[in-house]
Design a protein around this motif. Structure first.
Motif, PDB file in Angstrom:
ATOM      1  N   ASN A   1       8.271  17.020  15.885  1.00 32.77           N
ATOM      2  CA  ASN A   1       7.450  15.930  16.207  1.00 32.77           C
ATOM      3  C   ASN A   1       8.563  14.621  16.055  1.00 32.77           C
ATOM      4  N   SER A   2       8.561  13.810  16.989  1.00 31.03           N
ATOM      5  CA  SER A   2       9.751  12.828  16.981  1.00 31.03           C
ATOM      6  C   SER A   2       9.252  11.471  17.433  1.00 31.03           C
ATOM      7  N   SER A   3       9.310  10.319  16.736  1.00 32.31           N
ATOM      8  CA  SER A   3       8.844   8.993  17.458  1.00 32.31           C
ATOM      9  C   SER A   3       9.935   8.170  17.182  1.00 32.31           C
ATOM     10  N   ALA A   4       9.897   7.094  18.153  1.00 27.68           N
ATOM     11  CA  ALA A   4      10.992   5.854  18.432  1.00 27.68           C
ATOM     12  C   ALA A   4      10.411   4.957  19.092  1.00 27.68           C
ATOM     13  N   ARG A   5      11.128   3.824  19.064  1.00 34.50           N
ATOM     14  CA  ARG A   5      10.864   2.617  19.482  1.00 34.50           C
ATOM     15  C   ARG A   5      11.920   2.516  21.199  1.00 34.50           C
ATOM     16  N   VAL A   6      11.643   2.246  22.156  1.00 31.10           N
ATOM     17  CA  VAL A   6      12.378   2.470  23.236  1.00 31.10           C
ATOM     18  C   VAL A   6      12.393   0.901  23.618  1.00 31.10           C
ATOM     19  N   LYS A   7      13.459   0.365  23.598  1.00 28.23           N
ATOM     20  CA  LYS A   7      13.848  -1.144  24.099  1.00 28.23           C
ATOM     21  C   LYS A   7      14.795  -1.125  25.214  1.00 28.23           C
TER      22      LYS A   7
END
Ligand SMILES: Nc1nc2c(ncn2[C@@H]2O[C@H](COP(=O)(O)OP(=O)(O)OP(=O)(O)O)[C@@H](O)[C@H]2O)c(=O)[nH]1
Ligand SMILES: [Mg+2]
Length: 366
Positions: A236-242
């Motif tokens: 499970n991987s989470s991130a904010r993409v900007k």
């Protein structure tokens, strides 16, 4: 005191449990009933929980291990839903690599909390892409130990639901029906498309039945079960993409899932389920891949261009979890580079599921 209807829908990774539960939740809400959902995962940041919440359903999540090993957490989450939502119907989705749920969840629920719940038939969704190979004993795809789990899931079902009817030819659907009924004589088998709703009445009629369900206690070898689960890399991987300019959130999700598929292609590792959700300002999209041989798809489209998005990837693949992490991180990074975007606050958990140690296990049905 009125009882809460407890509906648990099991089935292998990517079989269509979340899609089916969303359809059931909508169906019961349309009838004026109140629903509560409980999801379950081995780790934090479960795509399903976000997806179901975005669809407007009240959802609680049991994270960190399967319902059977976190039975008390499950009951706490059910109590929270009862307090906050006063549901008539509780819809529960167990982890797709989990089995022995009758002995470890349904039986204790009935024995210890029987006055609070009315338990519906325990239904298990059948996933054609892997199930056909397993029931034909063709090999390929998963190892014998993973196939063992798949078969055990079917054996404890009060009813089996063959899903993805929309993708099956009549001949394929008949063959699957025959294989399942031969394996499980006397067990009701319903054919369904959780996507289109074809055959849905058959499922709701089944779930409306009254009776003493959830009584099939498995004869199961926990060593094989544990080894089968441990063959999976769980990520499970989470991130904010900007990004500096807007990009299509849906295309990004599809490209990530497709990119992981391509990246794994040379490794021979079988995909059980890859899913990615993108969330921004109330919009969301979900992309999935349910086997190494099928095409990735956008199951829920956002239709939204964004400059930022919160992205979560869940991957269940028969491979070393550290290698899986390397593949997923590389693909996420490449897809960001293509869009002049950057990843922020990336957090990843990747591991092999631990041996299941149920809170309760009933050796005989009450
Ligand atoms: N064509 C088709 N696709 C379906 C059907 N049911 C589910 N899917 C798709 O199959 C994929 C997996 O569905 P999910 O509902 O997420 O499966 P799941 O069993 O909850 O998966 P896990 O929670 O990872 O175990 C998604 O892309 C769904 O859109 C169906 O009846 N027909
Ligand atoms: Mg699911």
């Amino acid at each position: 005191m009125s009882t809460l209807r407890f509906i648990m829908v099991g089935g292998f990774l990517g079989a269509g449990k979340t899609t089916t539960l969303a359809r059931l939740a909508r169906h019961y809400m349309d009838q004026g009933k109140r629903v509560g959902l409980v999801t379950n995962d081995q780790a934090q940041d479960l795509v399903d929980t976000h997806s179901l919440r975005q669809q407007g359903f009240p959802v609680e999540e049991v994270a960190g291990a399967c319902f059977c090993c976190k039975f008390n957490d499950l009951m706490d989450k059910v109590s929270a839903l009862e307090t906050n939502e006063r549901p008539d119907i509780l819809l529960a989705e167990p982890v797709g690599s989990c089995t022995d749920l009758v002995a470890t969840v349904v039986q204790p629920l009935k024995d210890l909390y029987g006055d609070r719940f009315s338990v519906a038939p325990y239904t298990v969704l059948f996933k054609p892409s892997h199930g056909l190979k397993i029931l034909r004993n063709e090999g390929g795809g998963f190892s014998p130990k993973a196939a063992y789990i798949f078969n055990k899931q079917l054996e404890e079902a009060d009813a089996v639901i063959i899903n993805r009817l929309d993708e099956l030819t009549p001949a394929q659907s008949d063959e699957l029906y025959r294989l399942v009924t031969d394996k499980l004589p006397g067990v009701p088998v319903v054919r369904l498309s959780a996507r289109t709703g074809a055959g849905f009445d058959g499922l709701t009629e089944l779930l409306d039945q009254q009776g003493n369900f959830g009584r099939k206690i498995l004869d199961i070898d926990y060593d094989i079960y544990a080894e089968g689960e441990a063959e999976l890399g769980w990520l499970n991987s989470s991130a904010r993409v900007k990004a500096s300019t807007p990009f299509s959130m849906d295309q990004f999700l599809l490209d990530v899932v497709d990119g992981i598929k391509q990246s794994l292609a040379g490794t021979g590792a079988e995909v059980a389920h890859l899913k990615a959700i993108g969330l921004w300002e109330g919009f969301f999209g979900v992309a999935n891949l349910v086997s190494s041989q099928t095409a990735p798809e956008l199951s829920l489209a956002s239709g939204y261009d964004v400059q930022e998005a919160d992205v979560i990837v869940n991957a269940r693949v028969a491979m070393d979890p550290e290698d899986l992490k390397t593949h997923v991180h590389k693909v996420l990074s490449d897809q960001c580079t293509k869009r002049n975007a950057a990843l922020h606050d990336q957090q990843t958990q990747s591991f092999r599921p631990g041996r299941p140690t149920p809170t309760h296990r009933y050796a005989a049905a009450k």
